[in-house]
Write an enzyme that holds these catalytic residues in place. Structure first.
Site, PDB file in Angstrom:
ATOM      1  N   GLY A 248      11.725  -7.433  -0.399  1.00  0.00           N
ATOM      2  CA  GLY A 248      11.193  -8.251  -1.482  1.00  0.00           C
ATOM      3  C   GLY A 248      11.184  -9.740  -1.234  1.00  0.00           C
ATOM      4  N   GLU A 289      15.938  -4.787   3.686  1.00  0.00           N
ATOM      5  CA  GLU A 289      14.744  -4.035   4.117  1.00  0.00           C
ATOM      6  C   GLU A 289      13.498  -4.905   4.000  1.00  0.00           C
ATOM      7  OE1 GLU A 289      14.721  -0.869   1.246  1.00  0.00           O
ATOM      8  OE2 GLU A 289      16.494   0.100   2.059  1.00  0.00           O
ATOM      9  N   PRO A 290      13.427  -6.011   4.717  1.00  0.00           N
ATOM     10  CA  PRO A 290      12.266  -6.885   4.576  1.00  0.00           C
ATOM     11  C   PRO A 290      11.046  -6.330   5.305  1.00  0.00           C
ATOM     12  CG  PRO A 290      13.751  -7.751   6.234  1.00  0.00           C
ATOM     13  CD  PRO A 290      14.391  -6.500   5.714  1.00  0.00           C
ATOM     14  N   GLY A 291       9.898  -6.422   4.665  1.00  0.00           N
ATOM     15  CA  GLY A 291       8.643  -6.062   5.321  1.00  0.00           C
ATOM     16  C   GLY A 291       7.772  -7.296   5.395  1.00  0.00           C
ATOM     17  N   ARG A 328      -5.744  -5.797  -0.636  1.00  0.00           N
ATOM     18  CA  ARG A 328      -4.870  -6.524  -1.574  1.00  0.00           C
ATOM     19  C   ARG A 328      -5.628  -7.295  -2.650  1.00  0.00           C
ATOM     20  NH1 ARG A 328      -1.403  -9.997  -0.569  1.00  0.00           N
ATOM     21  NH2 ARG A 328       0.224  -9.045  -1.832  1.00  0.00           N
ATOM     22  N   TYR A 332      -4.560  -6.147  -6.272  1.00  0.00           N
ATOM     23  CA  TYR A 332      -3.627  -7.023  -7.021  1.00  0.00           C
ATOM     24  C   TYR A 332      -4.241  -8.377  -7.366  1.00  0.00           C
ATOM     25  CZ  TYR A 332      -0.761  -4.042  -3.928  1.00  0.00           C
ATOM     26  OH  TYR A 332      -0.248  -3.001  -3.196  1.00  0.00           O
ATOM     27  N   CYS A 359     -19.651  -0.987  -0.823  1.00  0.00           N
ATOM     28  CA  CYS A 359     -20.422  -0.852  -2.065  1.00  0.00           C
ATOM     29  C   CYS A 359     -19.524  -0.804  -3.292  1.00  0.00           C
ATOM     30  CB  CYS A 359     -21.253   0.418  -1.985  1.00  0.00           C
ATOM     31  SG  CYS A 359     -22.199   0.448  -0.476  1.00  0.00           S
ATOM     32  N   GLU A 360     -18.799  -1.867  -3.536  1.00  0.00           N
ATOM     33  CA  GLU A 360     -17.929  -1.993  -4.706  1.00  0.00           C
ATOM     34  C   GLU A 360     -17.890  -3.473  -5.057  1.00  0.00           C
ATOM     35  OE1 GLU A 360     -15.293   0.344  -5.917  1.00  0.00           O
ATOM     36  OE2 GLU A 360     -15.596   1.929  -4.441  1.00  0.00           O
ATOM     37  N   TYR A 388       0.874  -5.310   4.806  1.00  0.00           N
ATOM     38  CA  TYR A 388       0.063  -4.586   3.838  1.00  0.00           C
ATOM     39  C   TYR A 388      -1.430  -4.878   4.011  1.00  0.00           C
ATOM     40  CZ  TYR A 388       4.787  -4.219   2.009  1.00  0.00           C
ATOM     41  OH  TYR A 388       6.137  -3.993   1.900  1.00  0.00           O
TER      42      TYR A 388
HETATM   43  N1  LLP Z   1      12.303  -1.326   0.594  1.00  0.00           N
HETATM   44  C1  LLP Z   1      11.700  -0.512  -0.313  1.00  0.00           C
HETATM   45  C2  LLP Z   1      12.456   0.605  -0.874  1.00  0.00           C
HETATM   46  C3  LLP Z   1      10.370  -0.772  -0.690  1.00  0.00           C
HETATM   47  O1  LLP Z   1       9.782   0.013  -1.586  1.00  0.00           O
HETATM   48  C4  LLP Z   1       9.677  -1.860  -0.123  1.00  0.00           C
HETATM   49  C5  LLP Z   1       8.288  -2.153  -0.488  1.00  0.00           C
HETATM   50  C6  LLP Z   1      10.342  -2.663   0.829  1.00  0.00           C
HETATM   51  C7  LLP Z   1      11.657  -2.367   1.152  1.00  0.00           C
HETATM   52  C8  LLP Z   1       9.690  -3.837   1.503  1.00  0.00           C
HETATM   53  O2  LLP Z   1       9.360  -4.815   0.592  1.00  0.00           O
HETATM   54  P1  LLP Z   1       8.876  -6.270   1.110  1.00  0.00           P
HETATM   55  O3  LLP Z   1      10.032  -6.900   1.831  1.00  0.00           O
HETATM   56  O4  LLP Z   1       7.718  -6.063   1.998  1.00  0.00           O
HETATM   57  O5  LLP Z   1       8.520  -6.979  -0.141  1.00  0.00           O
HETATM   58  N2  LLP Z   1       1.360  -3.210  -0.992  1.00  0.00           N
HETATM   59  C9  LLP Z   1       2.040  -4.264  -1.736  1.00  0.00           C
HETATM   60  C10 LLP Z   1       3.530  -4.264  -1.474  1.00  0.00           C
HETATM   61  C11 LLP Z   1       4.187  -2.931  -1.790  1.00  0.00           C
HETATM   62  C12 LLP Z   1       5.646  -2.924  -1.480  1.00  0.00           C
HETATM   63  C13 LLP Z   1       6.212  -1.553  -1.611  1.00  0.00           C
HETATM   64  N3  LLP Z   1       7.614  -1.440  -1.290  1.00  0.00           N
HETATM   65  C14 LLP Z   1       1.394  -5.601  -1.380  1.00  0.00           C
HETATM   66  O6  LLP Z   1       0.429  -5.617  -0.626  1.00  0.00           O
HETATM   67  O7  LLP Z   1       1.808  -6.620  -1.900  1.00  0.00           O
END
Ligand code: LLP
Length: 433
Positions: A248, A289-291, A328, A332, A359-360, A388
């Site tokens: 997050g 758990e950073p993405g 995205r 969103y 086509c949207e 993402y």
């Molecule tokens: N851990 C869990 C359990 C999660 O569900 C997620 C993201 C993460 C870690 C990683 O979160 P981050 O660090 O990336 O914020 N598709 C959306 C984001 C969906 C996130 C889902 N879960 C977007 O494009 O903004």
């Protein structure tokens, strides 16, 4: 209302002699060699993001478990595995990717509300670090499979702390009204059942309240609640050694009303949250758990203008990327800066919609944004798309998946070739042709 577009600062995507570079590689060179649309990632940017998050947690024992869902390309995964990262997975597919990319099983954590029996069995066979339980029936499933396999399943309870992450509702996961995690009372009620089972070992607690959480306070509050629960679990006899604070952490896309706080502030909020929750003395290992915060601003989507057209007094810049590459904005209404690869000094700005060919009407990257003149053939970099972006790509309109390129200093390699058309129907049957 048209507005001047804001472009977030970056040390890795910079104009030099008017041409946008990824590290030291001019983006027009990549377009020439690989064509468009193409995702371009910077290895140095990924490594720096990883290190800054690692550093933010350095005062305590910790592990960074990269959330593979943000971008699961094997080249990026193996780069992160070599930096020492662990992995957060949410499916059997992500487990297979994580193992293929070289993540050690004892650094893999498995979240998600709907793990199937085959996915649980695969995780137990691989001997991953922990399965994050999100419901009571999931415990029954895990126990039955662990018994059958003759193993002990290492678990963490993912609590839903009912904390508002103040983010887009589709990516907020920390309130009771969402499907995620366990209410504290329910989690508490599960303890005796877990502790009784010879096939289950509760080693951790976890929370994840949402994505793109601009302020560290809600994360700290969620951690404090989760830490207090860790104390309860320990008191009940569970060998708790880990607190997983989820992901997050934000990046800046450019349209935020305020600056995001630095990584160290997020790290501090988690460490303080553990103290506040009374778990300071447990010596817990902190997992995050950073993405997005690792790969989000480490990538751009490189696209080329196909046509420019005026309609009803409006300028439409039509590019060869679409919602199939980057969904995205459609999903969103998210903001991404659209940067000309060749910058023209003092170019006059005027409102435009930047759109794809699908086509949207939702197939747009920017609406009514003040942009410079563009002509057929011009290249545009869509910023902040490393997370993402490719991961949420689709084949809608029979559009093949985009190519992906990883830049490293002055060189680059194709880390995913553009999907060949035959692959679009490779698994289809029952037709004559
Ligand atoms: N851990 C869990 C359990 C999660 O569900 C997620 C993201 C993460 C870690 C990683 O979160 P981050 O660090 O990336 O914020 N598709 C959306 C984001 C969906 C996130 C889902 N879960 C977007 O494009 O903004």
């Amino acid at each position: 209302m048209s507005a001047n577009q804001k472009i977030p600062a970056s040390s890795y995507f910079v104009h030099r002699n008017s041409v946008l570079h990824a590290e030291s590689v001019p983006l027009d060179q990549i377009a020439e060699r690989v064509a468009t649309p193409t995702y371009v990632y910077s290895r140095a940017a990924i490594a720096e993001s990883y290190r800054s998050i690692d550093e933010a947690l350095s005062p305590v024992p910790h592990m960074v478990a990269y959330a593979i869902k943000a971008n699961g390309n094997l080249a990026l995964l193996s780069c992160l595995a070599r930096l020492g990262s662990g992995a957060d997975i949410v499916s059997g597919g992500e487990l297979a990717r994580a193992l293929k990319a070289g993540f050690s099983p004892d650094k893999i954590v498995f979240s998600g509300v709907g793990k199937t029996d085959p996915e649980i069995a695969a995780a137990l066979r691989a001997g991953i670090r922990s399965i994050h339980v999100e419901s009571a029936p999931e415990i029954d499933a895990i126990e039955a499979i662990a018994r059958e396999l003759g193993v002990v399943a290492k678990l963490a309870l993912r609590v839903n702390p009912d904390v508002d992450a103040a983010t887009h509702p589709y990516i907020a996961t920390g309130l009771h009204k969402t499907k995620f995690g366990l209410e504290l009372d329910v989690a508490r009620g599960l303890l005796p059942r877990i502790l009784r089972s010879p096939h289950l070992r509760l080693e951790g607690v976890a929370c994840h309240i949402g994505s793109m959480v601009l302020s560290p306070e809600p994360i700290g509050d969620a951690v404090a609640i989760t830490a207090a629960f860790a104390c309860e679990c320990t008191a009940a006899g569970a060998p708790i050694k880990t607190l997983d604070a989820g992901g997050g952490w934000p990046i800046l896309y450019g349209n935020e009303e305020r600056d995001a706080q630095g990584r160290s502030v997020f790290g501090r909020a988690i460490i303080d949250g553990i103290q506040r929750g009374g778990a300071g003395k447990l010596g817990l290992t902190v997992v995050v758990e950073p993405g997005r915060s690792i790969v989000g601003d480490s990538g751009i989507l490189l696209t080329r203008v196909v046509y420019v057209k005026e309609q009803a007094g409006k300028r439409f810049v039509i590019v060869d990327a679409a919602m199939t590459e980057l969904i995205r904005p459609a999903l969103y209404r998210s903001y991404h800066a659209a940067v000309p690869v060749v910058a023209v000094a003092d170019a006059p700005l005027s409102p435009a919609d930047l759109v794809g060919p699908v086509c949207e009407s939702g197939d747009f990257f920017a609406q009514d944004r003040l942009l410079p003149p563009f002509s057929r053939g011009d290249l545009i970099a869509i910023r902040g798309t490393g997370a993402y972006g490719a991961a949420m790509g689709s084949n809608y309109n029979s559009r093949p998946f985009a190519a992906e390129v990883l830049v490293d200093g002055g060189g680059f390699s194709v880390i995913r070739v553009r999907q060949p058309l035959e692959e679009l129907w490779r698994n289809e049957r029952g037709y004559e042709g």
